[in-house]
Design an enzyme around this catalytic site. Structure first.
Site, mmCIF file in Angstrom:
data_model
loop_
_atom_site.group_PDB
_atom_site.id
_atom_site.type_symbol
_atom_site.label_atom_id
_atom_site.label_comp_id
_atom_site.label_asym_id
_atom_site.label_seq_id
_atom_site.Cartn_x
_atom_site.Cartn_y
_atom_site.Cartn_z
ATOM 1 N N ARG A 46 0.830 -1.213 0.000
ATOM 2 C CA ARG A 46 0.000 0.000 0.000
ATOM 3 C C ARG A 46 0.869 1.270 0.000
ATOM 4 N NH1 ARG A 46 -3.187 -3.545 -0.676
ATOM 5 N NH2 ARG A 46 -5.317 -3.696 0.122
ATOM 6 N N SER B 38 -10.700 -0.701 2.963
ATOM 7 C CA SER B 38 -9.957 -0.793 4.230
ATOM 8 C C SER B 38 -9.572 0.610 4.674
ATOM 9 C CB SER B 38 -8.679 -1.603 4.042
ATOM 10 O OG SER B 38 -8.981 -2.884 3.560
ATOM 11 N N GLU C 91 -5.001 4.069 6.066
ATOM 12 C CA GLU C 91 -4.648 3.827 4.676
ATOM 13 C C GLU C 91 -5.241 4.921 3.795
ATOM 14 O OE1 GLU C 91 -6.243 1.693 1.270
ATOM 15 O OE2 GLU C 91 -5.842 -0.065 2.522
#
Ligand code: EPU
Length: 337
Positions: free
Chosen positions: A162, A237, A333
């Site tokens: 990520r 997420s 995130e």
């Protein structure tokens, strides 16, 4: 150019924050024109792709630019490989579906991820055992300092979990205009290692899956536990899965024998969803915001009326609980604006 423009339809959380100015661009030329305008006014800039990984915590006092560059281009490399280049404004899943229709393999495990092609390298989108770095070749970017075009190859993007250069040193310096992937035309590499895919294929009674079957399985899994942003505002997420040193994991394992973890060298990746669930947050709602009942890692705009600040405060409470119980600091995130 529009003034005091609601960004509600341009972020998947469905937060009703406003941009002082808003413009949609359809080409590199239009983008440069908009940037030249903002320079004379020294306006802060916000680039919008699919809006699937941002949380707008307040009104944006600057120019929001929606990147709507479209087009897909194919170059055959050899008998078995093709280079497919998509412009930033192409919807990610529609792009994956286009590739599957042509029987181009490599992106099938990334089916149904919300967002646009142009933002996929930012956080090296990944799911079900695949990340874009596995097929990524290069991307064309506009350098915001000199308004020149540059090409970033795989190495220059410095992809991680990520993560990429565009979230680090390159943050705010470039706009991604297109992304090129090397895909297979016949000798496809079928990836079924991720547990849930195997069981979904068994459920579908498929023994020798094609890339289209993998896509179908991934779509089924995602639809079974991830909320559709068109129905319930969310950004997938909300946190990254934390990576902790092995000794810390072993200590936690003594206290919490059920704790799951995926070891890689001296570190262990722990599913944030599990940590959050253990703190009692799964399905819990406070005001307009909740943790999704089927996947605790996903924060939802439960009533459709949540403000970005409410969502941010909710995420801060989760971070505090997980820290208190497990001594692990969760990292968001989603980009906080
Ligand atoms: N778990 C729980 N409770 C929950 C959720 C998860 O206990 O409420 C535990 C379970 O043990 C489960 C494990 O967490 O086995 C892993 O869950 P899951 O397979 O749903 O994956 P994840 O680690 O929660 C990551 C990505 C997802 C991606 C899936 C599938 C991150 C931050 N998220 O989630 O990506 O779809 O794997 O590969 O890495 C996204 O980035 O927006 C996203 C949805």
């Amino acid at each position: 150019m529009q003034e005091n423009f609601s960004l509600k339809a341009h972020n998947t959380f469905g937060v009703d924050a406003k941009a002082r100015y808003f413009i949609e661009v359809h080409s590199t030329e239009e983008l440069i024109e908009a940037l030249n305008y903002s320079k004379t006014d020294t306006l802060p800039l916000l680039f919008l792709g699919g809006g699937s990984n941002i949380l707008l915590t307040k009104d944006f006092e600057g120019l929001a630019i929606k990147l709507n560059l479209k087009g897909i281009h194919e170059d055959l490399i050899n008998d078995n490989e093709v280079l497919v280049t998509a412009k930033a404004g192409e919807n990610w899943h529609e792009f994956v579906a286009f590739c599957l229709e042509k029987n181009y393999g490599g992106l099938e495990n990334l089916s149904l991820i919300p967002g646009n092609v142009g933002t996929s390298p930012m956080q090296n989108i990944g799911a079900y055992g695949t990340e874009i770095k596995d097929t990524f070749v290069s991307c064309t970017v506009l350098n915001l300092e000199n308004l020149q075009l540059e090409t970033f190859n795989l190495e220059q993007c410095r992809f991680g979990y990520r993560d990429s250069i565009f979230k680090k040193e390159g943050k705010g310096k470039y706009v991604i205009l297109d992304v090129a992937f090397k895909l297979t035309r016949k000798d496809h590499h079928i990836k079924t290692e991720y547990g849930a895919i195997q069981s979904e294929l068994e459920h579908l009674e498929i023994e020798k899956p094609t890339i289209q079957d993998i896509s179908r399985a991934v779509i089924n899994i995602r639809q079974s536990k991830l909320p559709d942003p068109k129905e319930i505002g969310n950004a997938g997420s909300f946190f990254k899965n934390p990576t902790i040193p092995l000794p810390q994991f072993e200590e936690l394992k003594e206290k919490f024998p059920q704790i799951p973890g995926y070891t890689s060298g001296d570190f262990v990746k722990v599913p944030a969803g599990w940590l959050i669930e253990q703190c009692g947050w799964k399905g819990k709602q406070i005001g307009n915001v909740a943790s999704h009942k089927l996947q605790a890692l996903v924060i939802i705009n439960a009533t459709g009326n949540a403000t970005g600040k409410e969502i941010f405060d909710f995420s801060a409470m989760i971070i505090d609980s997980v820290n208190e119980k497990f001594g692990i600091e969760l990292e968001r995130e989603v980009n906080i604006i």
